[in-house]
Scaffold this motif. Structure first.
Motif, short mmCIF file in Angstrom:
data_model
loop_
_atom_site.label_atom_id
_atom_site.label_comp_id
_atom_site.label_asym_id
_atom_site.label_seq_id
_atom_site.Cartn_x
_atom_site.Cartn_y
_atom_site.Cartn_z
N ILE A 159 1.02 -0.71 0.10
CA ILE A 159 -0.08 0.04 0.00
C ILE A 159 1.49 1.29 0.08
CG2 ILE A 159 -1.58 1.68 1.43
CD1 ILE A 159 -2.62 -1.33 2.33
N TYR A 160 1.02 1.51 0.87
CA TYR A 160 2.94 2.33 0.92
C TYR A 160 3.72 2.26 -0.83
CZ TYR A 160 0.47 3.67 5.14
OH TYR A 160 -0.39 4.72 6.49
N ARG A 161 3.55 1.51 -0.94
CA ARG A 161 4.70 1.54 -2.43
C ARG A 161 3.90 1.96 -2.96
NH1 ARG A 161 6.36 -1.40 -6.79
NH2 ARG A 161 4.20 -2.78 -6.79
N LEU A 162 2.85 1.57 -4.21
CA LEU A 162 1.68 2.40 -4.14
C LEU A 162 1.43 3.49 -3.70
CD1 LEU A 162 0.37 -1.10 -5.45
CD2 LEU A 162 2.37 0.57 -6.70
N LYS A 188 -10.72 6.31 -2.19
CA LYS A 188 -11.17 8.10 -1.62
C LYS A 188 -9.97 8.98 -1.56
CE LYS A 188 -15.09 6.65 -0.54
NZ LYS A 188 -16.82 7.20 -0.35
N PRO A 189 -9.58 9.99 -2.09
CA PRO A 189 -8.97 10.96 -1.35
C PRO A 189 -8.75 11.56 0.25
CG PRO A 189 -9.99 12.24 -3.74
CD PRO A 189 -10.37 10.42 -3.03
N LYS A 206 -5.02 9.96 4.98
CA LYS A 206 -5.28 9.43 5.68
C LYS A 206 -4.13 8.91 6.15
CE LYS A 206 -9.93 10.38 7.36
NZ LYS A 206 -11.48 9.52 7.31
N LEU A 207 -4.06 7.98 4.86
CA LEU A 207 -3.43 7.06 4.88
C LEU A 207 -1.37 7.34 5.84
CD1 LEU A 207 -4.46 4.16 2.25
CD2 LEU A 207 -4.13 4.16 5.21
N ALA A 259 1.44 3.43 11.42
CA ALA A 259 0.56 2.27 10.42
C ALA A 259 2.04 1.18 11.21
CB ALA A 259 0.80 1.86 8.86
N ARG A 260 3.20 1.55 10.42
CA ARG A 260 4.49 0.63 10.71
C ARG A 260 4.29 0.15 12.44
NH1 ARG A 260 5.44 -0.81 5.66
NH2 ARG A 260 5.99 1.24 4.61
N GLN A 261 3.89 1.69 13.58
CA GLN A 261 4.10 1.14 14.91
C GLN A 261 2.83 -0.24 14.70
OE1 GLN A 261 2.66 3.87 17.84
NE2 GLN A 261 4.33 3.49 18.51
N SER A 262 2.07 -0.19 14.78
CA SER A 262 0.60 -1.06 14.75
C SER A 262 1.05 -2.27 14.48
CB SER A 262 -0.64 -0.57 14.35
OG SER A 262 -0.62 0.55 15.39
N PHE A 263 1.84 -2.54 13.10
CA PHE A 263 2.15 -3.61 12.66
C PHE A 263 3.16 -4.19 13.23
CE2 PHE A 263 4.72 -6.41 10.68
CZ PHE A 263 4.24 -7.13 9.28
N HIS A 264 4.08 -3.78 13.95
CA HIS A 264 5.05 -4.17 15.34
C HIS A 264 4.51 -4.88 15.98
CE1 HIS A 264 9.47 -4.81 17.24
NE2 HIS A 264 8.60 -4.07 18.78
#
Length: 321
Positions: free
Chosen positions: A216-219, A226-227, A232-233, A240-245
């Motif tokens: 997602i973040y690569r693209l 939606k914009p 938000k992303l 998001a990265r912290q939550s993944f961890h």
């Protein structure tokens, strides 16, 4: 292929506590509903799965690496009710008398021990069945590892078996990507923040399409969304990265473990007096237990029948899970 069944001890005992009448006590006033409920769930699963080996994992009170990484991790949870806390030492005493190995480790959650056990089992050529009420463990589902999700309501226990196929049918992506889903939508039960403003429906659609937050973040910003979602992303990438961890179960915790060491054994002589103390006469009969030779026969206690009385909402239980 040999099979090992591992129980998420805290998860199962919490569900047992809220699923069996809290009026169940011995004549001395010791609550026993969580212990009896746990054993009933265990017996049902042993009959269903017939595992070659068996063990239980427990959390410890010591903070884990997740608490150190994020101060808010599980910060909203209430303490264990006294009626349940008083049963935990007795439950572990019962499991020890049943010759069921137990694993717990400072700095690591039961989930991390379960993840490590499943990997060690697979390396040894064993199948693993994980028994839990916590969907976090779904990320561990593989061809060699199955998760049985347990729910208990009104004294009735049900299980849902999750394999790679059933997970794919339910979620629309591979089990490992449950971590990516939580990285976006968060997890209120563990107080994992996710991306502010991104809910379950949006997160599910994104992971079903792109599979991972890395993709997602690569693209980004050219993903199909939606914009305001893209905004938000973009703003919430660090969260998001912290939550993944925080949501990722560790599979290489420093746990000494061999599936062969957990082969099922007959209960020890200590189980009979324990069940007498807890007034579990039906379980004494079920297990065919006899008084040890050095213990004089005792008058059988009054048998306490489990009623269907239980909490009416799962939400109350979730406060402690």
């Amino acid at each position: 292929m040999k099979k090992l069944m591992v129980l998420d001890g805290n998860s199962i005992v919490n569900r047992a506590f809220y699923g069996v009448s809290q009026n169940l006590t011995t004549r001395t006033g010791q609550p026993t509903n969580a212990i009896l409920g746990f054993l009933n769930i265990l017996n049902k699963l042993l009959d269903e799965e017939q595992p070659d080996a068996l063990c239980v994992t427990f959390d410890r009170k010591a903070p884990t690496f997740r608490h150190l990484a994020y101060e808010g991790y599980k910060a909203q949870r209430k303490g264990m009710p006294d009626e349940l806390a008083s049963q935990m030492p007795l439950l572990k005493e019962v499991l020890a008398a049943m010759n069921i190995p137990m694993y717990e480790l400072d700095g690591w959650e039961a989930d991390d021990l379960i993840g490590t056990i499943s990997v060690k089992d697979a390396a040894a050529g064993w199948e693993t069945v994980i028994v839990t009420g916590d969907k976090d463990s779904l990320q561990l589902v593989t061809g060699a590892t199955t998760v049985k999700l347990v729910s208990t309501r009104m004294g009735q226990t049900t299980t849902k078996e999750m394999t790679p196929e059933t997970f794919q049918e339910t979620y629309g992506f591979a089990p490992i990507h449950i971590v990516d889903l939580k990285a976006l939508m968060g997890d209120a039960s563990d107080n994992i923040p996710g991306v502010p403003g991104v809910g379950e429906k949006t997160a599910m659609a994104l992971i079903q399409k792109y599979q991972s937050i890395d993709e997602i973040y690569r693209l980004l910003p050219d993903i199909e969304a939606k914009p305001n979602v893209i905004k938000k992303l973009t703003e919430g990438e660090e969260s998001a990265r912290q939550s993944f961890h925080l949501a990722t179960i560790v599979t290489d915790a420093p746990l000494e473990f061999s599936p062969q060491d957990n082969l099922r054994k007959a209960p020890s002589d200590a189980l009979y007096p324990l069940f007498m103390k807890l007034e579990f006469t039906k379980l004494i009969d079920k297990y065919g237990l006899k008084p040890p030779a050095d213990i004089p026969a005792a008058e059988e206690p009054v048998d306490l029948t489990v009623t269907a009385e239980a909490v009416t909402t799962v939400e109350k239980a979730k406060e402690y899970l």
